[in-house]
Enzyme design. Structure first.
Site, PDB file in Angstrom:
ATOM      1  N   THR A   1       0.823  -1.210   0.000  1.00  0.00           N
ATOM      2  CA  THR A   1       0.000   0.000   0.000  1.00  0.00           C
ATOM      3  C   THR A   1       0.854   1.254   0.000  1.00  0.00           C
ATOM      4  O   THR A   1       0.419   2.314  -0.457  1.00  0.00           O
ATOM      5  CB  THR A   1      -0.949  -0.014   1.213  1.00  0.00           C
ATOM      6  OG1 THR A   1      -1.663  -1.255   1.224  1.00  0.00           O
ATOM      7  CG2 THR A   1      -1.942   1.125   1.180  1.00  0.00           C
TER       8      THR A   1
ATOM      9  N   TYR B   1       4.683 -12.666   4.799  1.00  0.00           N
ATOM     10  CA  TYR B   1       3.583 -11.964   4.132  1.00  0.00           C
ATOM     11  C   TYR B   1       3.261 -12.716   2.853  1.00  0.00           C
ATOM     12  O   TYR B   1       4.062 -12.754   1.923  1.00  0.00           O
ATOM     13  CB  TYR B   1       3.990 -10.511   3.856  1.00  0.00           C
ATOM     14  CG  TYR B   1       3.017  -9.679   3.055  1.00  0.00           C
ATOM     15  CD1 TYR B   1       1.674 -10.033   2.891  1.00  0.00           C
ATOM     16  CD2 TYR B   1       3.442  -8.489   2.454  1.00  0.00           C
ATOM     17  CE1 TYR B   1       0.803  -9.248   2.159  1.00  0.00           C
ATOM     18  CE2 TYR B   1       2.577  -7.686   1.722  1.00  0.00           C
ATOM     19  CZ  TYR B   1       1.264  -8.074   1.575  1.00  0.00           C
ATOM     20  OH  TYR B   1       0.399  -7.289   0.847  1.00  0.00           O
TER      21      TYR B   1
ATOM     22  N   LYS C   1       1.105 -12.577   7.689  1.00  0.00           N
ATOM     23  CA  LYS C   1       0.004 -11.794   7.134  1.00  0.00           C
ATOM     24  C   LYS C   1      -0.550 -12.597   5.971  1.00  0.00           C
ATOM     25  O   LYS C   1       0.130 -12.801   4.966  1.00  0.00           O
ATOM     26  CB  LYS C   1       0.504 -10.424   6.671  1.00  0.00           C
ATOM     27  CG  LYS C   1      -0.559  -9.590   5.965  1.00  0.00           C
ATOM     28  CD  LYS C   1       0.026  -8.291   5.428  1.00  0.00           C
ATOM     29  CE  LYS C   1      -0.984  -7.539   4.575  1.00  0.00           C
ATOM     30  NZ  LYS C   1      -0.406  -6.313   3.972  1.00  0.00           N
TER      31      LYS C   1
ATOM     32  N   THR D   1      -3.862  -6.473   9.074  1.00  0.00           N
ATOM     33  CA  THR D   1      -3.109  -5.396   8.438  1.00  0.00           C
ATOM     34  C   THR D   1      -4.032  -4.825   7.381  1.00  0.00           C
ATOM     35  O   THR D   1      -4.331  -5.487   6.386  1.00  0.00           O
ATOM     36  CB  THR D   1      -1.797  -5.892   7.824  1.00  0.00           C
ATOM     37  OG1 THR D   1      -0.974  -6.429   8.865  1.00  0.00           O
ATOM     38  CG2 THR D   1      -1.046  -4.739   7.168  1.00  0.00           C
TER      39      THR D   1
END
Length: 297
Positions: free
Chosen positions: A46, A136, A165, A206
């Site tokens: 992001t 992740y 994540k 998250t």
């Protein structure tokens, strides 16, 4: 190790005249702190990390550490690359900056085997062996899925790997991981299924949406972790329209547009190859945003 759990925000990176807008970035982080977010996550997907320079990447982390120092909000910094040596360098830099924990995206484009993923993550985590470390997994972007077996193997073998994540969009994957290793900390990496993951034993989220609505996301997580699943689900359901609208174009295109519309950033700038959303999609997100009370800086 003092691990990071709870509500975490995948921070956008604001630009002004093509450069990092440090003042805006600091204000966004302060807003997260003021709204009860447990940790901020600089330089992830992001945050347009793939288009940040090494110096910009480091500066984003430095600002986050500076602003969060002395508060209840921690810094969970990104340190991912499709080059293991570069990811190690990024992790060591983040550690030297004073972050609380590190997360690292699966190596993209090169399509490693599961053994390659294991060796990649083992090398990065062991380079910062006293630092809490999260995997992740986002196969929709990396074109490689860290299998449940590989996650379990890394969790068992590498002492500072404490969680993952999960952005596969699969609740089944979370259930499998926690059924095999209940002590593993699984974070939702998909805003649409935050509540289901938390209700099935997840340790946190998250979030992209929490850039815009940190108060609601913080409360959603707090309620779930305190056993108020009815209250948590109610917030999750309320957020469904905005969660959906924020992903009608590739992330972070729409969240940046929403932040600009809300007056939380002064300029709407992206790094190529990302560009501003279509006029039609700008109208869509603006319409959906009218249903929410968005707190200012």
């Amino acid at each position: 190790m003092d691990i990071v759990t709870g509500s975490t925000t995948a921070l956008i990176t604001p630009f002004k005249n093509g450069k990092l807008d440090e003042s805006a970035y600091a204000n966004l982080i302060k807003r997260q702190i003021n709204n009860g977010i447990n940790a901020v996550c600089p330089v992830g997907t992001t945050g347009e990390s793939a288009t940040l320079s090494y110096a910009e990447d480091k500066r984003c982390i430095e600002i986050a550490v500076e602003i969060c120092r002395g508060t209840a909000t921690k810094v969970l910094a990104g340190a991912g690359s499709n080059s293991t040596s570069e990811a190690i360098e990024a992790a060591i830099t983040a550690q030297k900056c004073g972050v609380d924990a590190i997360f690292s995206v699966a190596p993209y484009y090169v399509k490693p085997s599961q053994e390659g993923l294991y060796q990649h993550y083992k090398a990065i985590a062991e380079s910062v062996s006293d630092m809490p470390f999260m995997l992740y997994n986002v196969p929709g972007r990396t074109v490689v899925d860290i299998s449940a077996d590989t996650v379990i193997r890394l969790f068992d073998d590498v002492k500072n790997i404490y969680g993952i994540k999960e952005a596969t969009g699969s609740l089944e994957r979370t259930v499998e991981l926690l059924s095999r290793r209940p002590e593993l900390k699984v974070f939702s990496g998909d805003d649409a299924i935050d509540y289901p993951i938390l209700a099935n034993g997840g340790a946190g989220i998250t979030s992209v949406t929490s850039n815009l609505l940190p108060d609601l996301k913080s409360e959603l997580v707090k309620k779930a972790l305190n056993g108020d699943f009815t209250g948590s689900k109610a917030i999750n359901d309320m957020l469904f329209p905005i969660n959906k609208a924020l992903f009608i174009e590739s992330n972070p295109i729409m969240i940046k547009a929403a932040m600009y519309i809300a007056g939380l950033i002064d300029t709407l700038e992206y790094r190529l190859p990302l560009v501003a959303p279509s006029v039609e999609n700008m109208k869509k997100i603006e319409s959906v945003m009218k249903n929410y009370e968005i707190k200012g800086l």
